[in-house]
Design an enzyme around this catalytic site. Structure first.
Site, PDB file in Angstrom:
ATOM      1  N   ARG A 187       8.780   1.846 -13.981  1.00 12.53           N
ATOM      2  CA  ARG A 187       9.155   2.610 -12.803  1.00 12.53           C
ATOM      3  C   ARG A 187      10.594   2.323 -12.397  1.00 12.53           C
ATOM      4  O   ARG A 187      11.082   2.875 -11.430  1.00 12.53           O
ATOM      5  CB  ARG A 187       8.240   2.217 -11.658  1.00 12.53           C
ATOM      6  CG  ARG A 187       7.430   3.360 -11.098  1.00 12.53           C
ATOM      7  CD  ARG A 187       6.690   2.777  -9.915  1.00 12.53           C
ATOM      8  NE  ARG A 187       5.962   3.751  -9.165  1.00 12.53           N
ATOM      9  CZ  ARG A 187       4.728   4.129  -9.430  1.00 12.53           C
ATOM     10  NH1 ARG A 187       4.113   3.689 -10.488  1.00 12.53           N
ATOM     11  NH2 ARG A 187       4.122   4.978  -8.634  1.00 12.53           N
ATOM     12  N   ARG A 242      -6.450   7.526  -0.559  1.00 14.86           N
ATOM     13  CA  ARG A 242      -5.768   6.238  -0.686  1.00 14.86           C
ATOM     14  C   ARG A 242      -4.930   5.964   0.549  1.00 14.86           C
ATOM     15  O   ARG A 242      -4.321   6.858   1.096  1.00 14.86           O
ATOM     16  CB  ARG A 242      -4.833   6.273  -1.898  1.00 14.86           C
ATOM     17  CG  ARG A 242      -5.440   5.700  -3.132  1.00 14.86           C
ATOM     18  CD  ARG A 242      -4.647   6.068  -4.348  1.00 14.86           C
ATOM     19  NE  ARG A 242      -3.212   5.869  -4.191  1.00 14.86           N
ATOM     20  CZ  ARG A 242      -2.337   6.172  -5.153  1.00 14.86           C
ATOM     21  NH1 ARG A 242      -2.760   6.668  -6.291  1.00 14.86           N
ATOM     22  NH2 ARG A 242      -1.051   5.972  -4.965  1.00 14.86           N
ATOM     23  N   ARG A 248       7.471   7.168  -0.617  1.00 18.30           N
ATOM     24  CA  ARG A 248       7.271   7.019  -2.063  1.00 18.30           C
ATOM     25  C   ARG A 248       8.144   7.991  -2.847  1.00 18.30           C
ATOM     26  O   ARG A 248       8.638   7.668  -3.922  1.00 18.30           O
ATOM     27  CB  ARG A 248       5.797   7.203  -2.404  1.00 18.30           C
ATOM     28  CG  ARG A 248       4.987   5.973  -2.001  1.00 18.30           C
ATOM     29  CD  ARG A 248       3.529   6.280  -1.897  1.00 18.30           C
ATOM     30  NE  ARG A 248       2.961   6.597  -3.195  1.00 18.30           N
ATOM     31  CZ  ARG A 248       1.870   7.323  -3.353  1.00 18.30           C
ATOM     32  NH1 ARG A 248       1.241   7.816  -2.312  1.00 18.30           N
ATOM     33  NH2 ARG A 248       1.403   7.543  -4.557  1.00 18.30           N
TER      34      ARG A 248
HETATM   35  P1  ADP Z   1       1.755   7.184  -7.642  1.00 19.65           P
HETATM   36  O1  ADP Z   1       2.251   7.421  -9.037  1.00 19.65           O
HETATM   37  O2  ADP Z   1       0.835   8.198  -7.187  1.00 19.65           O
HETATM   38  O3  ADP Z   1       2.840   6.831  -6.692  1.00 19.65           O
HETATM   39  P2  ADP Z   1       0.494   4.677  -8.450  1.00 19.65           P
HETATM   40  O4  ADP Z   1      -0.965   4.572  -8.345  1.00 19.65           O
HETATM   41  O5  ADP Z   1       1.107   4.751  -9.810  1.00 19.65           O
HETATM   42  O6  ADP Z   1       0.876   5.909  -7.575  1.00 19.65           O
HETATM   43  O7  ADP Z   1       1.194   3.453  -7.680  1.00 19.65           O
HETATM   44  C1  ADP Z   1       0.877   3.144  -6.337  1.00 19.65           C
HETATM   45  C2  ADP Z   1       1.802   2.052  -5.814  1.00 19.65           C
HETATM   46  O8  ADP Z   1       1.676   0.876  -6.626  1.00 19.65           O
HETATM   47  C3  ADP Z   1       3.283   2.396  -5.872  1.00 19.65           C
HETATM   48  O9  ADP Z   1       3.695   3.112  -4.749  1.00 19.65           O
HETATM   49  C4  ADP Z   1       3.908   0.990  -5.958  1.00 19.65           C
HETATM   50  O10 ADP Z   1       3.949   0.360  -4.714  1.00 19.65           O
HETATM   51  C5  ADP Z   1       2.920   0.238  -6.820  1.00 19.65           C
HETATM   52  N1  ADP Z   1       3.280   0.287  -8.266  1.00 19.65           N
HETATM   53  C6  ADP Z   1       2.573   0.884  -9.274  1.00 19.65           C
HETATM   54  N2  ADP Z   1       3.181   0.732 -10.458  1.00 19.65           N
HETATM   55  C7  ADP Z   1       4.316   0.014 -10.207  1.00 19.65           C
HETATM   56  C8  ADP Z   1       5.397  -0.456 -10.999  1.00 19.65           C
HETATM   57  N3  ADP Z   1       5.447  -0.208 -12.330  1.00 19.65           N
HETATM   58  N4  ADP Z   1       6.384  -1.157 -10.384  1.00 19.65           N
HETATM   59  C9  ADP Z   1       6.367  -1.403  -9.079  1.00 19.65           C
HETATM   60  N5  ADP Z   1       5.391  -0.987  -8.266  1.00 19.65           N
HETATM   61  C10 ADP Z   1       4.369  -0.276  -8.803  1.00 19.65           C
END
Ligand code: ADP
Ligand code: ZN
Length: 210
Positions: free
Chosen positions: A88, A156, A167
């Protein structure tokens, strides 16, 4: 085969990662699901992650990279895996390269911000297995009950409207640079997110054959 799904929150990358996981029989590895699980279980990583997640911020790299590394070391990931929500940040992508992981293709699911905001309000997830649904576009067979595990399907915490905006901002600042990162490595396949999930799925499968 190792794949990455990129996209804004709510672009539908989790849903497509699950579809491709079934078709190619590869595990879908969602850092978001693993972090929510860690929060639910009150693990050390979960305790560190919770406040960032609730604010719509990224969880610190050292927490996420640790979780990811342990997961892809498991036996079922030996034949390949699909990453959903990781990397990310450019730093995470570089960490993946340092681990010696080769990525075959990166599917970037593109959806406009306005459509993301409209969609997120209808999104629901299974509190037990993490499967994703949408009240309009991908409803469960029985209301509020997961088709896969019969767990309860909920909104969620971080899908609340005010968190969604945070986000999206995080996505544009920290994650969108990965589009260029993987484009320059010749790995990127962009899929235009469609109104009907099935149409996006078809385009995703096509993109993987290219
Ligand atoms: P979405 O893609 O719908 O935003 P996710 O379920 O992938 O949701 O992620 C939810 C939250 O988890 C993110 O907003 C972040 O806070 C955290 N998160 C998930 N993956 C990562 C990552 N690779 N690095 C940092 N934070 C992460
Ligand atoms: Zn479930």
């Amino acid at each position: 085969m190792n794949l990455i799904f990129l996209g804004a929150p709510g672009a539908g990358k989790g849903t497509q990662a699950e579809n491709v996981s079934e078709k190619y029989n590869l595990p879908a590895v969602s850092t978001g699901n693993m972090l929510r699980e860690a929060v639910k279980n009150g693990t050390e990583a979960g305790l560190k992650a919770k406040s960032y997640m609730d604010a719509g911020d990224l969880v610190p790299d050292e927490v996420v990279i640790g979780i990811l590394k342990d997961r892809i070391a498991l036996d079922d990931a030996k034949k390949g895996f699909i990453l959903d929500g990781f990397p990310r940040t450019v730093e995470q992508a570089e960490a993946l390269e340092r681990m010696g992981v080769t990525i075959d293709k990166v599917v970037n699911i593109h959806v406009s911000d306005q459509r993301i905001i409209d969609r997120m309000s209808g999104r629901r997830v299974c509190a037990d297995c993490g499967a994703s649904y949408h009240i309009e576009y991908k409803p469960t067979s029985a209301e509020g009950v997961c088709d896969l595990c019969k767990g309860s399907v909920v909104l969620r915490d971080d899908d609340k409207p005010e968190t969604v905006l945070a986000r999206l901002k995080t996505y544009h600042e920290k994650t969108a640079p990965l589009i260029e990162f993987y484009e320059s490595r010749g790995k990127l396949r962009t899929v235009e997110g469609q109104i009907e999930i099935n149409d996006t799925t078809r385009l995703t499968f096509e993109a993987l054959e290219k």
